[in-house]
Design an enzyme around this catalytic site. Structure first.
Site, mmCIF file in Angstrom:
data_model
loop_
_atom_site.group_PDB
_atom_site.id
_atom_site.type_symbol
_atom_site.label_atom_id
_atom_site.label_comp_id
_atom_site.label_asym_id
_atom_site.label_seq_id
_atom_site.Cartn_x
_atom_site.Cartn_y
_atom_site.Cartn_z
ATOM 1 N N GLY A 10 -7.235 2.902 11.313
ATOM 2 C CA GLY A 10 -7.893 1.686 10.859
ATOM 3 C C GLY A 10 -7.935 1.494 9.353
ATOM 4 O O GLY A 10 -8.588 0.567 8.873
ATOM 5 N N THR A 11 -7.220 2.329 8.604
ATOM 6 C CA THR A 11 -7.268 2.202 7.147
ATOM 7 C C THR A 11 -6.729 0.847 6.675
ATOM 8 O O THR A 11 -7.289 0.234 5.766
ATOM 9 C CB THR A 11 -6.486 3.333 6.460
ATOM 10 N N GLY A 12 -5.638 0.388 7.281
ATOM 11 C CA GLY A 12 -5.056 -0.883 6.860
ATOM 12 C C GLY A 12 -5.975 -2.053 7.135
ATOM 13 O O GLY A 12 -6.155 -2.937 6.280
ATOM 14 N N CYS A 13 -6.558 -2.080 8.320
ATOM 15 C CA CYS A 13 -7.500 -3.142 8.674
ATOM 16 C C CYS A 13 -8.700 -3.130 7.730
ATOM 17 O O CYS A 13 -9.131 -4.174 7.227
ATOM 18 C CB CYS A 13 -8.001 -2.959 10.112
ATOM 19 N N LYS A 73 0.830 -1.197 0.000
ATOM 20 C CA LYS A 73 0.000 0.000 0.000
ATOM 21 C C LYS A 73 0.872 1.257 0.000
ATOM 22 O O LYS A 73 1.953 1.273 0.578
ATOM 23 C CB LYS A 73 -0.928 -0.012 1.212
ATOM 24 N N THR A 124 -7.403 8.726 9.754
ATOM 25 C CA THR A 124 -6.887 7.546 9.052
ATOM 26 C C THR A 124 -6.774 6.298 9.930
ATOM 27 O O THR A 124 -6.215 5.299 9.494
ATOM 28 C CB THR A 124 -5.495 7.859 8.472
#
Length: 281
Positions: free
Chosen positions: A212-215, A176, A210
């Site tokens: 929690g964007t990865g989860c 990402k 932002t």
């Protein structure tokens, strides 16, 4: 009778509700799949940081995995915060025991506030036991660097890092681009074991909302895989989901606020255009 796809998240609990199990289940619900969960740790955290981490015992994780595996027909699953080697090994064991496919590994290592969410000794266990089972690994740039030992500074080092991750046994990886230095765009780089690659480019959104964007991204991919979508299509939807979530901030909390998990469907319902995602093969 039509059967709702069933998904599983194996991750930590976020008391602030923006990341971890809570973010995953919200995302699953928004994308029309049924979510089950196995909690690996309870965190005391909010938008300003992680105050404490209480890992679950291996037995507690084992019994949760058994409860899900004995009753639900899991079409796709994801892992998030696994914290220590013992949890990783128990997770890998259950995935093999129940024959769960379409595994998305989000190698959660560091929280937005800087807290370590994966013990150093667990990185080796992640590489040895879990990545060989993964259909897709979804690291951000710092996580990809930690997994590979390669400093990602340009498209060439990004490619080398992706190849290194695939050499660990995963079928595909998407690195990402949120931590990239391009001020205009965030580019996610996809590479498959068969050599197929793609770049997913979206306009960078200037926001600190932002958390929690990865989860959320990994959960969105998982939901789409559970519905039978292909990898690149699933990644595109996940990218669109994140863009919508960042574009309509909730402005909650005093720090890195949570993304808006309801924004994607709201925009679709209102036929509001989402920031376009460009895909380069």
């Amino acid at each position: 009778m039509k059967k709702t796809p069933q998904t599983l998240t194996i991750a930590g609990s976020d008391s602030g509700g923006g990341a971890g199990i809570q973010a995953d289940l919200k995302t699953f619900q928004e994308l029309g799949v049924y979510g089950t969960s196995v909690i690996t740790a309870v965190t005391a955290q909010n938008t300003t940081g992680v105050n404490a981490i209480y890992p679950m015992s291996v037995q507690a994780i084992q019994t949760q995995l058994e409860a899900v595996g004995d009753d639900f027909d899991i079409s796709a699953l994801k892992t998030g915060m696994l914290f220590n080697p013992e949890i990783i090994q128990e997770t890998a064991k259950a995935i093999q025991q129940y024959g769960w496919k379409n595994l998305v590994v989000d190698p959660v290592m560091i929280a937005k506030g800087g807290a370590d969410l994966l013990q150093p000794a667990a990185v080796a266990a992640l590489k040895t036991h879990l990545l060989p089972l993964a259909l897709l690994v979804t690291p951000n740039i710092p996580e990809a660097e930690a997994l590979t030992g390669i400093s990602i500074t340009d498209v060439f080092s990004r490619r080398r890092a992706a190849e290194r991750i695939l050499s660990l046994g995963a079928q595909a990886v998407v690195i990402k681009g949120g931590h990239g230095t391009d001020p205009e765009y965030a580019e996610d780089y996809f590479l498959h074991l068969n050599g197929e690659s793609a770049v997913f480019r979206a306009a960078r959104i200037a926001t600190n909302q932002t958390h929690g964007t990865g989860c959320t991204f990994a959960a969105a991919v998982t939901a789409q895989l559970a519905k039978g979508r292909g990898l690149k299509e699933a990644i595109l939807t996940a990218k669109e989901f994140i863009q919508a979530a960042l574009s309509d901030p909730l402005n909650i909390g005093k720090g890195h606020g949570p993304t808006n998990h309801g924004a994607y469907q709201m925009r679709r319902h209102e036929k509001t255009e989402v920031n376009k995602i460009e895909v380069f093969q």
